[in-house]
Design a protein around this motif. Structure first.
Motif, PDB file in Angstrom:
ATOM      1  N   ILE A 215       0.688  -1.507  -0.494  1.00 19.20           N
ATOM      2  CA  ILE A 215       0.093   0.199  -0.071  1.00 19.20           C
ATOM      3  C   ILE A 215       0.481   0.907   0.360  1.00 19.20           C
ATOM      4  CG2 ILE A 215      -1.262   1.129   0.610  1.00 19.20           C
ATOM      5  CD1 ILE A 215      -2.785  -1.455   2.758  1.00 19.20           C
ATOM      6  N   ALA A 216       1.777   1.326   0.866  1.00 21.90           N
ATOM      7  CA  ALA A 216       2.624   2.110   0.808  1.00 21.90           C
ATOM      8  C   ALA A 216       3.485   2.458  -0.341  1.00 21.90           C
ATOM      9  CB  ALA A 216       3.772   1.712   1.871  1.00 21.90           C
ATOM     10  N   GLY A 217       3.548   1.405  -1.266  1.00 21.64           N
ATOM     11  CA  GLY A 217       4.488   1.565  -2.127  1.00 21.64           C
ATOM     12  C   GLY A 217       4.215   2.537  -3.158  1.00 21.64           C
ATOM     13  N   THR A 218       2.612   2.895  -3.747  1.00 19.80           N
ATOM     14  CA  THR A 218       2.559   4.300  -4.319  1.00 19.80           C
ATOM     15  C   THR A 218       3.400   5.578  -3.743  1.00 19.80           C
ATOM     16  OG1 THR A 218       0.303   2.752  -4.007  1.00 19.80           O
ATOM     17  CG2 THR A 218       0.791   5.122  -4.879  1.00 19.80           C
ATOM     18  N   TYR A 219       3.721   5.665  -2.940  1.00 12.26           N
ATOM     19  CA  TYR A 219       4.045   6.823  -2.459  1.00 12.26           C
ATOM     20  C   TYR A 219       5.951   7.339  -2.015  1.00 12.26           C
ATOM     21  CZ  TYR A 219      -0.518   7.689  -1.161  1.00 12.26           C
ATOM     22  OH  TYR A 219      -1.871   7.339  -1.781  1.00 12.26           O
ATOM     23  N   ILE A 220       6.785   5.649  -2.506  1.00 12.94           N
ATOM     24  CA  ILE A 220       7.967   5.842  -2.028  1.00 12.94           C
ATOM     25  C   ILE A 220       8.538   5.473  -3.513  1.00 12.94           C
ATOM     26  CG2 ILE A 220      10.255   4.349  -1.117  1.00 12.94           C
ATOM     27  CD1 ILE A 220       8.150   3.388   0.999  1.00 12.94           C
ATOM     28  N   LYS A 221       9.472   6.056  -3.835  1.00 12.80           N
ATOM     29  CA  LYS A 221      10.418   5.913  -5.295  1.00 12.80           C
ATOM     30  C   LYS A 221      11.360   5.150  -5.120  1.00 12.80           C
ATOM     31  CE  LYS A 221       9.896   9.975  -7.134  1.00 12.80           C
ATOM     32  NZ  LYS A 221      10.845  11.581  -7.730  1.00 12.80           N
ATOM     33  N   THR A 222      11.676   4.574  -3.889  1.00 10.81           N
ATOM     34  CA  THR A 222      12.875   4.148  -3.681  1.00 10.81           C
ATOM     35  C   THR A 222      12.517   2.744  -3.393  1.00 10.81           C
ATOM     36  OG1 THR A 222      14.093   6.201  -2.710  1.00 10.81           O
ATOM     37  CG2 THR A 222      15.061   3.506  -1.980  1.00 10.81           C
ATOM     38  N   LYS A 223      13.635   1.726  -4.037  1.00 11.95           N
ATOM     39  CA  LYS A 223      13.000   0.334  -4.350  1.00 11.95           C
ATOM     40  C   LYS A 223      13.538   0.224  -2.754  1.00 11.95           C
ATOM     41  CE  LYS A 223      13.582  -3.263  -6.409  1.00 11.95           C
ATOM     42  NZ  LYS A 223      11.970  -4.434  -6.249  1.00 11.95           N
ATOM     43  N   ILE A 224      12.286  -0.607  -2.098  1.00 10.07           N
ATOM     44  CA  ILE A 224      12.754  -1.297  -0.882  1.00 10.07           C
ATOM     45  C   ILE A 224      12.712  -2.842  -1.067  1.00 10.07           C
ATOM     46  CG2 ILE A 224      11.855  -0.892   1.597  1.00 10.07           C
ATOM     47  CD1 ILE A 224      10.970   0.896   1.421  1.00 10.07           C
ATOM     48  N   ASN A 225      13.798  -3.016  -0.233  1.00  4.81           N
ATOM     49  CA  ASN A 225      13.669  -4.677   0.366  1.00  4.81           C
ATOM     50  C   ASN A 225      13.376  -5.018   1.266  1.00  4.81           C
ATOM     51  OD1 ASN A 225      14.875  -7.448   0.007  1.00  4.81           O
ATOM     52  ND2 ASN A 225      17.452  -6.949  -0.262  1.00  4.81           N
ATOM     53  N   ALA A 226      12.492  -5.831   1.135  1.00  4.19           N
ATOM     54  CA  ALA A 226      11.592  -5.940   2.641  1.00  4.19           C
ATOM     55  C   ALA A 226      12.079  -7.387   3.184  1.00  4.19           C
ATOM     56  CB  ALA A 226      10.160  -5.546   2.709  1.00  4.19           C
ATOM     57  N   SER A 227      13.123  -8.518   1.948  1.00  4.62           N
ATOM     58  CA  SER A 227      13.449  -9.369   1.742  1.00  4.62           C
ATOM     59  C   SER A 227      13.358 -10.463   3.121  1.00  4.62           C
ATOM     60  CB  SER A 227      13.501 -10.157   0.515  1.00  4.62           C
ATOM     61  OG  SER A 227      14.609 -10.303   0.641  1.00  4.62           O
ATOM     62  N   ASN A 228      14.189  -9.603   3.834  1.00  5.85           N
ATOM     63  CA  ASN A 228      15.284 -10.131   5.098  1.00  5.85           C
ATOM     64  C   ASN A 228      14.382 -10.011   6.489  1.00  5.85           C
ATOM     65  OD1 ASN A 228      16.864 -11.431   3.674  1.00  5.85           O
ATOM     66  ND2 ASN A 228      17.568  -8.831   3.048  1.00  5.85           N
ATOM     67  N   LEU A 229      12.909  -9.268   6.417  1.00  3.49           N
ATOM     68  CA  LEU A 229      12.313  -9.465   7.552  1.00  3.49           C
ATOM     69  C   LEU A 229      11.778 -10.294   8.169  1.00  3.49           C
ATOM     70  CD1 LEU A 229       9.619  -5.956   6.947  1.00  3.49           C
ATOM     71  CD2 LEU A 229      11.717  -5.826   7.981  1.00  3.49           C
ATOM     72  N   PRO A 230      11.545 -10.643   9.542  1.00  2.00           N
ATOM     73  CA  PRO A 230      10.992 -11.569   9.943  1.00  2.00           C
ATOM     74  C   PRO A 230       9.816 -12.323   9.343  1.00  2.00           C
ATOM     75  CG  PRO A 230      11.363  -9.658  11.592  1.00  2.00           C
ATOM     76  CD  PRO A 230      12.007  -9.111  10.652  1.00  2.00           C
TER      77      PRO A 230
END
Lengths: 232, 289
Positions: A215-230
């Motif tokens: 949902i938040a991705g709409t407002y974030i230009k920077t690519k975020i890598n959340a794959s290491n989150l628990p």
């Protein structure tokens, strides 16, 4: 995509930063933080897939969850800061005062996470608010409501992913303030709607990090890598 | 519950039954992933099921979690009976809650608190615990005469309501750490905690509109500034002491990283503070008959 070498340098810098900040950040549970860092490094070396090393890595374990919260607070703080660059038409004195409080609360949260994470903090994200109509009350408040509700559901959904009781308490200290914001904004839009959207047991509906970031991705230009989150 | 009963019976004979069925971690993980797919009405039962699976051993942890849930239940009973009595008084014409939005809001909050009571009660039962329910006869909302007109003076009613909501938020916050061993229960508690904060925010807005019992020069906000109750009596001060904190995890929030707008008021508002179980019990004891 950063090279493995640069990735190692970032981790090394992060580790050094943690050591430098040890004395004033003993609350972080340094041993837990350090082992998380080592595990991150190990994980990077083992699974050197492009998908896990593109974008800004939130990190793993508690550091990852704190960076996740830091990312959300960056969005909220930047949004309210922009609201005040040119307040919407017809804003009342009371709305201005309370929205100003909220802006400053979100800045407090953002800067708190930045300092708490130290060298482990992600960068300042590039945000994209181009879809928001900052000129109208409806435009601003509808997005404010979405951000506040999203924040509440995010903190509630991330609490069980934290290993540190200190971090859990800190998340708890922040989420109730986000819920106060959410109720206030909702009441500004529709009086009495402060807690609409609960489940049949009158519980908030929490969201997983992946649901929130989608949902938040709409407002974030920077690519975020959340794959290491628990995840559990 | 038939299946659960059967398993409970087996557990009496063989305490290891759950470990034999599946590992504790797998049980928790499965449940967390499964949660969104369970019908809402079944959730408390499902929690109990998972709970028993995960905590068949050691029983100490399970008992500790049931203790926390019963503590939460006592506070939800306090709130639900409080709003039920207030709403009834308003319908009877003895408490002047304005019709329209204020009456609707009190009804909404009452219904939420009743739902929380039912949720916790069912969850405790399904977890093998015994819910300790308090009913109207167990409470004295005048707090032994401190608030004699709580159900006839709208401003006083709102002041006590605000205190209950703000205290409830602090109480849940203080217990979160005690629920960490059970992810599902922790998440449920967090999902109640934020609803109490929404209530607090709205009641505070109602008090701002009403203006009664608001000390001179105080603007009642949806959030807590310093240790100010915003209520013109020292009787509720214990619910606000400690909220003035401006240092979080050794980090000074005032003026953080050069943001001068973040003064002590803002820094204290931005973080709500917990209360211990003992502090909460001291605060609410006068309201128990």
């Amino acid at each position: 995509m950063p090279t493995q070498n640069s990735h190692d340098k970032v981790l090394l810098a992060a580790a050094e930063g943690n050591i430098k900040n040890l004395s004033r950040r003993n609350f972080l549970g340094y041993i837990g933080g350090a082992s998380a860092l080592l595990l991150t490094a190990a994980a990077c070396k083992k699974s050197d897939t492009p998908s896990s090393s593109t974008g800004v890595d939130l990190g793993s374990k508690d550091t990852g969850i704190l960076n996740y919260a830091y990312a959300l607070e960056q969005i909220e703080a930047a949004f309210y800061t922009k609201v005040f660059e040119s307040p919407y038409a017809g804003i009342t004195a009371d709305e201005s005062a309370r929205l100003g409080d909220i802006r400053d609360h979100e800045i407090s949260h953002r800067e708190f996470f930045k300092n708490a994470l130290g060298a482990g903090a992600i960068i300042s994200l590039q945000l994209d608010f181009s879809t928001i109509n900052f000129g109208t009350r409806d435009g601003v408040l509808s997005v404010a409501k979405a951000f506040e509700d999203l924040g509440v559901s995010a903190y509630n959904g991330a609490g069980h992913l934290l290993a540190s009781a200190d971090y859990l308490l800190l998340a708890g200290k922040i989420v109730s303030v986000e819920a106060r914001h959410a109720a206030y904004i909702r009441d500004l839009i529709t009086p009495g709607s402060f807690a609409d959207g609960l489940d049949a047991n009158a519980l908030e509906m929490s969201r997983t990090p992946n649901e929130v970031l989608a949902i938040a991705g709409t407002y974030i230009k920077t690519k975020i890598n959340a794959s290491n989150l628990p995840t559990s | 519950m038939n299946l659960q009963n059967i398993i409970n019976e087996i557990e009496k004979v063989d305490p290891e039954v759950y470990n034999k069925m599946d590992g504790r971690r797998a049980a928790m993980k499965n449940f967390t992933n499964f949660g969104s797919k369970i019908a809402l009405a079944a959730l408390p039962l499902a929690i109990g099921s998972m709970f028993n699976k995960a905590y068949a051993s050691p029983t100490g942890t399970k008992d500790a979690i049931i203790d926390v849930l019963n503590f939460a239940l006592s506070l939800e009973c306090l709130e639900s009976e409080f709003y039920k009595a207030a709403y009834a008084a308003a319908v009877a014409g003895t408490l002047a809650i304005p019709t329209g939005a204020p009456m609707m809001a009190i009804k909404t909050i009452r219904d939420h608190e009743v739902a929380h009571v039912n949720f916790l009660q069912t969850a405790i039962t399904a977890s093998g615990g015994t819910p300790k329910i308090y009913t109207a006869v167990n409470f004295d909302f005048t707090a032994k005469g401190t608030f004699p007109t709580v159900f006839s003076d709208y401003g006083l009613f709102l002041a006590v309501a605000q205190t209950f909501e703000d205290t409830g938020v602090r109480a849940y916050k203080g217990q979160a750490g005690n629920l960490m061993s059970n992810k599902t229960v922790l998440t449920a508690a967090l999902n109640i905690h934020s609803v109490e904060a929404r209530h607090a925010s709205h009641i505070r807005q109602m008090r701002k509109v009403n203006g009664s019992l608001v000390p001179a020069g105080i603007d009642v906000k949806p959030w807590i500034t310093l240790n100010q109750s915003g209520i013109a009596t020292s009787a509720v001060q214990a619910s606000y002491n400690g909220e003035e904190a401006t240092t979080q995890a050794t980090i000074n929030i005032v003026g953080i990283n050069g943001f001068t707008a973040v003064n002590a008021n803002i820094a204290s508002e931005a973080f709500d503070e917990p209360l211990t179980k003992e502090q909460v019990i001291t605060i609410v004891t006068p309201f128990f008959a």
